[in-house]
Design a protein around this motif. Structure first.
Motif, PDB file in Angstrom:
ATOM      1  N   ALA A  95       0.769  -1.227   0.186  1.00  0.00           N
ATOM      2  CA  ALA A  95      -0.121  -0.001   0.059  1.00  0.00           C
ATOM      3  C   ALA A  95       0.868   1.366  -0.010  1.00  0.00           C
ATOM      4  O   ALA A  95       0.637   2.334  -0.528  1.00  0.00           O
ATOM      5  CB  ALA A  95      -0.962  -0.079   1.290  1.00  0.00           C
ATOM      6  N   MET A  96       2.096   1.070   0.710  1.00  0.00           N
ATOM      7  CA  MET A  96       3.049   2.632   0.719  1.00  0.00           C
ATOM      8  C   MET A  96       3.530   2.509  -0.706  1.00  0.00           C
ATOM      9  O   MET A  96       3.609   3.626  -1.002  1.00  0.00           O
ATOM     10  CB  MET A  96       3.898   2.187   1.885  1.00  0.00           C
ATOM     11  CG  MET A  96       3.401   2.390   3.286  1.00  0.00           C
ATOM     12  SD  MET A  96       4.676   2.144   4.571  1.00  0.00           S
ATOM     13  CE  MET A  96       6.099   3.517   3.978  1.00  0.00           C
ATOM     14  N   LEU A  97       3.817   1.480  -1.202  1.00  0.00           N
ATOM     15  CA  LEU A  97       4.531   1.412  -2.446  1.00  0.00           C
ATOM     16  C   LEU A  97       3.467   2.031  -3.790  1.00  0.00           C
ATOM     17  O   LEU A  97       3.743   2.931  -4.310  1.00  0.00           O
ATOM     18  CB  LEU A  97       4.811   0.041  -3.255  1.00  0.00           C
ATOM     19  CG  LEU A  97       5.521   0.284  -4.378  1.00  0.00           C
ATOM     20  CD1 LEU A  97       6.599   0.949  -4.664  1.00  0.00           C
ATOM     21  CD2 LEU A  97       5.901  -1.361  -4.757  1.00  0.00           C
ATOM     22  N   ALA A  98       2.226   1.512  -3.432  1.00  0.00           N
ATOM     23  CA  ALA A  98       1.165   1.990  -4.619  1.00  0.00           C
ATOM     24  C   ALA A  98       0.736   3.794  -4.165  1.00  0.00           C
ATOM     25  O   ALA A  98       0.724   4.501  -4.958  1.00  0.00           O
ATOM     26  CB  ALA A  98       0.020   1.353  -4.186  1.00  0.00           C
ATOM     27  N   GLY A  99       0.932   4.057  -3.163  1.00  0.00           N
ATOM     28  CA  GLY A  99       0.766   5.385  -2.561  1.00  0.00           C
ATOM     29  C   GLY A  99       1.763   6.116  -3.042  1.00  0.00           C
ATOM     30  O   GLY A  99       1.508   7.335  -3.607  1.00  0.00           O
ATOM     31  N   GLY A 100       3.009   5.729  -2.840  1.00  0.00           N
ATOM     32  CA  GLY A 100       4.259   6.406  -3.378  1.00  0.00           C
ATOM     33  C   GLY A 100       4.166   6.795  -4.804  1.00  0.00           C
ATOM     34  O   GLY A 100       4.445   7.851  -5.533  1.00  0.00           O
ATOM     35  N   LEU A 101       4.041   5.636  -5.678  1.00  0.00           N
ATOM     36  CA  LEU A 101       3.718   5.625  -6.915  1.00  0.00           C
ATOM     37  C   LEU A 101       2.736   6.569  -7.551  1.00  0.00           C
ATOM     38  O   LEU A 101       2.892   7.486  -8.342  1.00  0.00           O
ATOM     39  CB  LEU A 101       3.424   4.484  -7.501  1.00  0.00           C
ATOM     40  CG  LEU A 101       4.462   3.180  -7.616  1.00  0.00           C
ATOM     41  CD1 LEU A 101       4.031   2.041  -7.961  1.00  0.00           C
ATOM     42  CD2 LEU A 101       5.646   3.604  -8.422  1.00  0.00           C
ATOM     43  N   CYS A 102       1.442   6.672  -6.917  1.00  0.00           N
ATOM     44  CA  CYS A 102       0.448   7.709  -7.127  1.00  0.00           C
ATOM     45  C   CYS A 102       0.814   9.229  -6.789  1.00  0.00           C
ATOM     46  O   CYS A 102       0.508  10.136  -7.700  1.00  0.00           O
ATOM     47  CB  CYS A 102      -0.857   7.357  -6.374  1.00  0.00           C
ATOM     48  SG  CYS A 102      -1.565   5.626  -7.095  1.00  0.00           S
ATOM     49  N   ILE A 103       1.558   9.239  -5.667  1.00  0.00           N
ATOM     50  CA  ILE A 103       1.901  10.431  -5.255  1.00  0.00           C
ATOM     51  C   ILE A 103       2.853  11.026  -6.211  1.00  0.00           C
ATOM     52  O   ILE A 103       2.874  12.311  -6.831  1.00  0.00           O
ATOM     53  CB  ILE A 103       2.479  10.706  -3.852  1.00  0.00           C
ATOM     54  CG1 ILE A 103       1.233  10.504  -2.913  1.00  0.00           C
ATOM     55  CG2 ILE A 103       3.037  11.867  -3.457  1.00  0.00           C
ATOM     56  CD1 ILE A 103       1.688  10.149  -1.458  1.00  0.00           C
ATOM     57  N   GLY A 104       3.966  10.343  -6.510  1.00  0.00           N
ATOM     58  CA  GLY A 104       4.882  10.587  -7.901  1.00  0.00           C
ATOM     59  C   GLY A 104       4.331  11.048  -9.085  1.00  0.00           C
ATOM     60  O   GLY A 104       4.692  11.900  -9.647  1.00  0.00           O
ATOM     61  N   ALA A 105       3.314  10.077  -9.408  1.00  0.00           N
ATOM     62  CA  ALA A 105       2.718  10.371 -10.644  1.00  0.00           C
ATOM     63  C   ALA A 105       1.965  11.798 -10.781  1.00  0.00           C
ATOM     64  O   ALA A 105       1.946  12.571 -11.815  1.00  0.00           O
ATOM     65  CB  ALA A 105       2.018   9.102 -11.179  1.00  0.00           C
ATOM     66  N   THR A 106       1.476  11.746  -9.677  1.00  0.00           N
ATOM     67  CA  THR A 106       0.590  13.101  -9.412  1.00  0.00           C
ATOM     68  C   THR A 106       1.480  14.374  -9.453  1.00  0.00           C
ATOM     69  O   THR A 106       1.261  15.179 -10.143  1.00  0.00           O
ATOM     70  CB  THR A 106      -0.178  12.908  -8.149  1.00  0.00           C
ATOM     71  OG1 THR A 106      -1.211  12.026  -8.499  1.00  0.00           O
ATOM     72  CG2 THR A 106      -1.271  14.306  -8.216  1.00  0.00           C
ATOM     73  N   ALA A 107       2.558  14.254  -8.642  1.00  0.00           N
ATOM     74  CA  ALA A 107       3.411  15.318  -8.787  1.00  0.00           C
ATOM     75  C   ALA A 107       4.127  15.742 -10.212  1.00  0.00           C
ATOM     76  O   ALA A 107       4.395  16.767 -10.518  1.00  0.00           O
ATOM     77  CB  ALA A 107       4.520  15.054  -7.592  1.00  0.00           C
ATOM     78  N   TRP A 108       4.453  14.622 -10.851  1.00  0.00           N
ATOM     79  CA  TRP A 108       4.757  14.790 -12.273  1.00  0.00           C
ATOM     80  C   TRP A 108       3.993  15.405 -13.239  1.00  0.00           C
ATOM     81  O   TRP A 108       4.463  16.208 -13.741  1.00  0.00           O
ATOM     82  CB  TRP A 108       5.395  13.381 -12.717  1.00  0.00           C
ATOM     83  CG  TRP A 108       5.881  13.377 -14.137  1.00  0.00           C
ATOM     84  CD1 TRP A 108       4.909  12.993 -15.243  1.00  0.00           C
ATOM     85  CD2 TRP A 108       7.121  13.716 -14.549  1.00  0.00           C
ATOM     86  NE1 TRP A 108       5.837  13.270 -16.310  1.00  0.00           N
ATOM     87  CE2 TRP A 108       7.257  13.457 -16.188  1.00  0.00           C
ATOM     88  CE3 TRP A 108       8.342  14.036 -14.042  1.00  0.00           C
ATOM     89  CZ2 TRP A 108       8.215  13.999 -16.863  1.00  0.00           C
ATOM     90  CZ3 TRP A 108       9.319  14.292 -14.808  1.00  0.00           C
ATOM     91  CH2 TRP A 108       9.391  14.358 -16.206  1.00  0.00           C
ATOM     92  N   THR A 109       2.754  14.931 -13.113  1.00  0.00           N
ATOM     93  CA  THR A 109       1.609  15.600 -13.696  1.00  0.00           C
ATOM     94  C   THR A 109       1.477  17.056 -13.795  1.00  0.00           C
ATOM     95  O   THR A 109       1.433  17.733 -14.638  1.00  0.00           O
ATOM     96  CB  THR A 109       0.428  14.643 -13.878  1.00  0.00           C
ATOM     97  OG1 THR A 109       0.822  13.278 -14.015  1.00  0.00           O
ATOM     98  CG2 THR A 109      -0.491  15.215 -14.581  1.00  0.00           C
TER      99      THR A 109
END
Length: 184
Positions: A143-157
């Motif tokens: 869940a932390m990995l998925a959250g980190g990926l989502c936060i990173g992708a959102t920040a990138w976008t």
């Protein structure tokens, strides 16, 4: 935490830094910085492979974070020699920040479980723990990995500069489909 949890925490925390760097137009630095943080975030767990070091001892401290930061400066030192004084100092500071940030992200993830961390050891043996989830919980780690990926992708976008060129993969895809001329 296990590696997926550490990667997720590193991605989530670096997303803020990466977004700020992206906003300034430094796309390559933002991406390479994220890669360095991910590469070094598991470094404190080297103590599990060394018999003479206690797990979550000296390698899980802020002193170790500073040491890893200095190690990163040494790694890029030969590249910094050819730069001007100001550029070399900026490069050294960036390398130090990335190395120490990776260890701090690791400590932040370990802070979530009952075993906690002693960030100021040996100066003080104070143990800090939020006692949110056990490190061995696979659901929490992923869940932390998925959250980190989502936060990173959102920040990138949100932070990616509007005038930036499309990625190499996108340009190749467009070229193969005949949508874009060779000199984009």
């Amino acid at each position: 935490m296990f590696p997926p949890g550490h990667y997720g925490m590193a991605l989530a925390l670096y997303a803020v830094v990466g977004a700020l760097v992206l906003r300034r137009g430094y796309v390559r630095d933002a991406l390479s910085g994220g890669a360095i943080v991910l590469a070094y975030t598991l470094f404190p767990d080297v103590d599990g492979k060394l018999e003479f070091v206690v797990h979550r001892g000296v390698t899980h401290t802020l002193w170790f974070a500073a040491a890893v930061g200095l190690f990163c400066v040494l790694v890029v030192a030969s590249d910094l020699r050819g730069r001007s004084g100001r550029s070399a100092v900026a490069g050294a500071c960036w390398a130090f920040f990335l190395g120490s940030f990776a260890v701090v992200a690791h400590l932040a993830a370990d802070l979530l479980n009952p075993w906690g961390v002693m960030p100021f050891y040996p100066v003080t043996p104070a143990l800090y723990s939020l006692d949110v989830v056990r490190a061995t919980n696979p659901a929490a780690n992923y869940a932390m990995l998925a959250g980190g990926l989502c936060i990173g992708a959102t920040a990138w976008t949100l932070a990616h500069p509007a005038g930036a060129r499309a990625s190499l993969a996108v340009r190749l895809y467009r070229r193969l489909r005949g949508e874009v001329a060779v000199a984009e």
